[in-house]
Scaffold this active site. Structure first.
Site, PDB file in Angstrom:
ATOM      1  N   ASP A  74      15.217  -0.254   9.185  1.00  0.00           N
ATOM      2  CA  ASP A  74      15.091  -1.664   8.811  1.00  0.00           C
ATOM      3  C   ASP A  74      16.408  -2.116   8.183  1.00  0.00           C
ATOM      4  O   ASP A  74      17.194  -1.297   7.695  1.00  0.00           O
ATOM      5  CB  ASP A  74      13.904  -1.887   7.875  1.00  0.00           C
ATOM      6  CG  ASP A  74      13.724  -0.766   6.875  1.00  0.00           C
ATOM      7  OD1 ASP A  74      14.684   0.000   6.644  1.00  0.00           O
ATOM      8  OD2 ASP A  74      12.633  -0.640   6.301  1.00  0.00           O
ATOM      9  N   GLU A 133      10.291  -6.386   5.005  1.00  0.00           N
ATOM     10  CA  GLU A 133       9.608  -6.728   3.755  1.00  0.00           C
ATOM     11  C   GLU A 133       8.617  -7.868   3.885  1.00  0.00           C
ATOM     12  O   GLU A 133       7.599  -7.874   3.217  1.00  0.00           O
ATOM     13  CB  GLU A 133      10.631  -7.120   2.676  1.00  0.00           C
ATOM     14  CG  GLU A 133      11.580  -6.008   2.259  1.00  0.00           C
ATOM     15  CD  GLU A 133      10.906  -4.916   1.431  1.00  0.00           C
ATOM     16  OE1 GLU A 133       9.732  -5.056   1.079  1.00  0.00           O
ATOM     17  OE2 GLU A 133      11.597  -3.918   1.171  1.00  0.00           O
TER      18      GLU A 133
HETATM   19  C1  LIG Z   1       8.407  -0.137   1.515  1.00  0.00           C
HETATM   20  C2  LIG Z   1       7.875  -1.380   0.941  1.00  0.00           C
HETATM   21  O1  LIG Z   1       8.026  -1.616  -0.244  1.00  0.00           O
HETATM   22  N1  LIG Z   1       7.260  -2.215   1.776  1.00  0.00           N
HETATM   23  C3  LIG Z   1       6.628  -3.436   1.351  1.00  0.00           C
HETATM   24  C4  LIG Z   1       5.920  -4.059   2.520  1.00  0.00           C
HETATM   25  C5  LIG Z   1       5.305  -5.409   2.172  1.00  0.00           C
HETATM   26  C6  LIG Z   1       4.289  -5.884   3.168  1.00  0.00           C
HETATM   27  C7  LIG Z   1       3.769  -7.269   2.914  1.00  0.00           C
HETATM   28  N2  LIG Z   1       4.805  -8.245   2.749  1.00  0.00           N
HETATM   29  C8  LIG Z   1       2.845  -7.307   1.695  1.00  0.00           C
HETATM   30  O2  LIG Z   1       3.302  -7.685   0.604  1.00  0.00           O
HETATM   31  O3  LIG Z   1       1.672  -6.985   1.831  1.00  0.00           O
HETATM   32  C9  LIG Z   1       5.646  -3.160   0.224  1.00  0.00           C
HETATM   33  O4  LIG Z   1       5.503  -4.038  -0.644  1.00  0.00           O
HETATM   34  O5  LIG Z   1       4.992  -2.101   0.194  1.00  0.00           O
END
Ligand SMILES: CC(=O)N[C@@H](CCC[C@H](N)C(=O)O)C(=O)O
Length: 384
Positions: A74, A133
Site C-alpha cells: 500500500d 486506510e
Molecule cells: C492497518 C490499519 O491500521 N488499517 C486500518 C484500516 C481501516 C479500515 C476502515 N477505514 C475502518 O476504519 O474501518 C485500521 O484502522 O485498522
C-alpha cells in the site's frame, strides 16, 4: 542495481517526507516510478490504471509464463500531524506515514529490484496500491480490471509493519490474521434552540450520547464471549456553544470482527439500535455502514503453511507465531479473490500504528527484503 540498505534507507526517508492521503498519492507515485524506472527494464512492464490513477503495477516476466506470483504494497498515509521530531519528518502539513506504508513501499522496491536483476522462474506482479486506510484501495484495484488476463496473480503476498514485534521479526499465523472492519457514519438531526427552553427543542447532544452508550452494549451483550468484536466510535461532534441546544451531531466509528458473520451480526445490531434511538429521541439519524471490502484477512492454508515452514527453517529469520489482530486491511478483499498470505514485519516502536510519534526501526527494511526475496524465489521454484 539491486537496492540494498544504503539505497533503501534514503528512499524510505524521502517517502516518509511526502505522505499523501488515499487516492491523492501523485507525488508518491511519481517518486516510485522514478525509482522503478532506474531498474533494468529487460523483463519489466510498468502499467498505470486510468480509473485508479495513483496505482502502479509492475509485471516481471519470468522464464515461464504459466504461473504468476503477486506482491502488494500500500502507498497511502493518514491525516495525522507528525510529532516525531525526525530530521526527515513529513513536509506535508497534517499528513503522516503513521501506519508505516513507507516501510512497506521500501521493502517492495528492494524485492522488485532483486527480481529486475535476477529473472524469476515464473511471472510476478508487483502492486503499488493506493488508499488502504480510507477508500477501499484493494477492492478498487481488483474492480478496475487491471489484474485480469496475464496480470492476474495465482497467489498473492503482503505484509504490515508491527511496532509490537522485534525489529525485523516475521510474524504470521494460519487462518485469520486481521479482522474485517466496517465504518460507521451516523448523522443526527433534531431541532436546535435556546438552552433555557429544552422542551421546545430536540437535543442532539443527548440523543448522540444515548446512541454512543447503546452501541457500546453490543460487544458486551450481543457478541458470543467465546468470539470477539470491537465497536469503537472515534469521532463525535455536536453543537457550537454551551447555551445553544445542538440540532445536529455527527458520530463516526468502526466495527471489527474476526469473521464476516460476526461483522454482519454487529452491523445488524448497529442498525437496530440506531433506529431505536431515532424513535426514542424523535430525531432523524442518517446511518451509513461502509465495509468497502475490508474483509477479514484469511490466510490460505497451503500457502501459509509453506510460508511459515520456510520462515522457521531460515536461520536468518526471527519467526514469531502471532495472534489474530483487530486491525483491518483492504488486503482482506484481495485475499478473498486470490489465495495468499499476509504477515507482519516487526519494527519495534513504543508508539502504536496511527500514533503521531510512531517511528519504525529502519533495520527492518533489509530483514523484510531478504526474507521475502528468498521466500518468493522458493515459491517461484515450485512452479518452474
Ligand atoms: C492497518 C490499519 O491500521 N488499517 C486500518 C484500516 C481501516 C479500515 C476502515 N477505514 C475502518 O476504519 O474501518 C485500521 O484502522 O485498522
Amino acid at each position: 542495481m539491486v537496492l540494498r540498505e544504503t539505497d533503501l534507507i534514503p528512499i524510505y526517508q524521502h517517502l516518509h517526507q511526502i505522505p499523501e492521503i488515499g487516492l491523492q498519492e501523485h507525488e508518491t507515485q511519481a517518486y516510485l516510478l522514478s525509482i522503478i524506472g532506474k531498474m533494468p527494464q529487460d523483463w519489466l512492464t510498468i502499467k498505470t490504471i486510468p480509473t485508479l490513477d495513483t496505482a502502479i503495477l509492475v509485471k516481471v516476466s519470468g522464464l515461464k509464463h504459466d504461473y504468476r506470483i503477486g506482491y502488494r504494497t500500500d502507498i497511502d498515509a493518514l491525516p495525522v500531524t507528525e510529532n516525531t521530531g525526525l530530521p526527515f519528518a513529513s513536509t506535508h502539513p497534517g499528513v503522516m506515514h503513521a501506519c508505516g506504508h513507507d516501510i512497506h513501499m521500501s521493502v517492495a522496491l528492494g524485492i522488485l529490484s532483486y527480481f529486475a536483476e535476477n529473472r524469476p522462474a515464473t511471472d510476478m506482479v508487483f502492486m503499488f496500491q493506493p488508499a488502504e486506510e480510507n477508500a477501499s484501495g484493494g477492492q478498487r484495484l481488483y474492480e478496475s480490471g487491471a489484474l485480469t488476463g496475464d496480470w492476474m496473480p495465482d497467489e498473492i503476498f503482503a505484509f504490515h509493519d508491527n511496532p509490537n514485534l522485534p525489529t525485523g521479526a516475521i510474524g504470521c499465523r494460519m487462518g485469520t490474521l486481521f479482522a474485517g472492519t466496517c465504518e460507521i457514519h451516523a448523522h443526527l438531526s433534531g431541532k436546535s434552540g435556546h438552552a433555557a427552553y429544552p422542551h421546545q427543542a430536540n437535543d442532539m447532544v443527548v440523543a448522540g450520547a444515548a446512541l454512543v452508550s447503546q452501541l457500546q452494549t453490543i460487544v458486551a451483550r450481543n457478541v458470543d464471549p467465546i468470539q470477539s468484536g470491537v465497536v469503537t466510535l472515534g469521532h463525535f461532534t455536536a453543537g457550537t456553544i454551551g447555551n445553544v441546544i445542538a440540532g445536529e451531531a455527527q458520530i463516526d466509528g468502526t466495527i471489527r470482527a474476526l469473521t464476516q458473520e460476526m461483522n454482519m451480526h454487529i452491523q445488524r445490531r448497529v442498525r437496530t439500535i440506531t433506529e431505536g434511538i431515532a424513535l426514542a429521541y424523535d430525531c432523524n439519524i442518517d446511518l451509513k455502514l461502509n465495509q468497502g471490502g475490508y474483509y477479514p484477512v484469511e490466510n490460505n492454508d497451503a500457502i501459509t503453511a509453506d510460508f511459515i515452514k520456510y520462515m522457521q527453517d531460515d536461520d536468518d529469520v526471527n519467526f514469531i507465531e502471532t495472534k489474530p489482530a483487530m486491525t483491518g486491511e483492504d488486503f482482506g478483499y484481495l485475499i478473498h479473490q486470490i489465495p495468499g498470505t499476509m504477515f507482519w514485519l516487526g519494527v519495534d516502536s513504543p508508539y502504536s500504528l496511527h500514533s503521531e510519534n510512531m517511528v519504525p526501526h529502519t533495520a527492518a527494511i533489509m530483514s523484510g527484503v531478504d526474507a521475502m526475496t528468498g521466500f518468493l524465489t522458493h515459491r517461484n521454484a515450485l512452479h518452474k
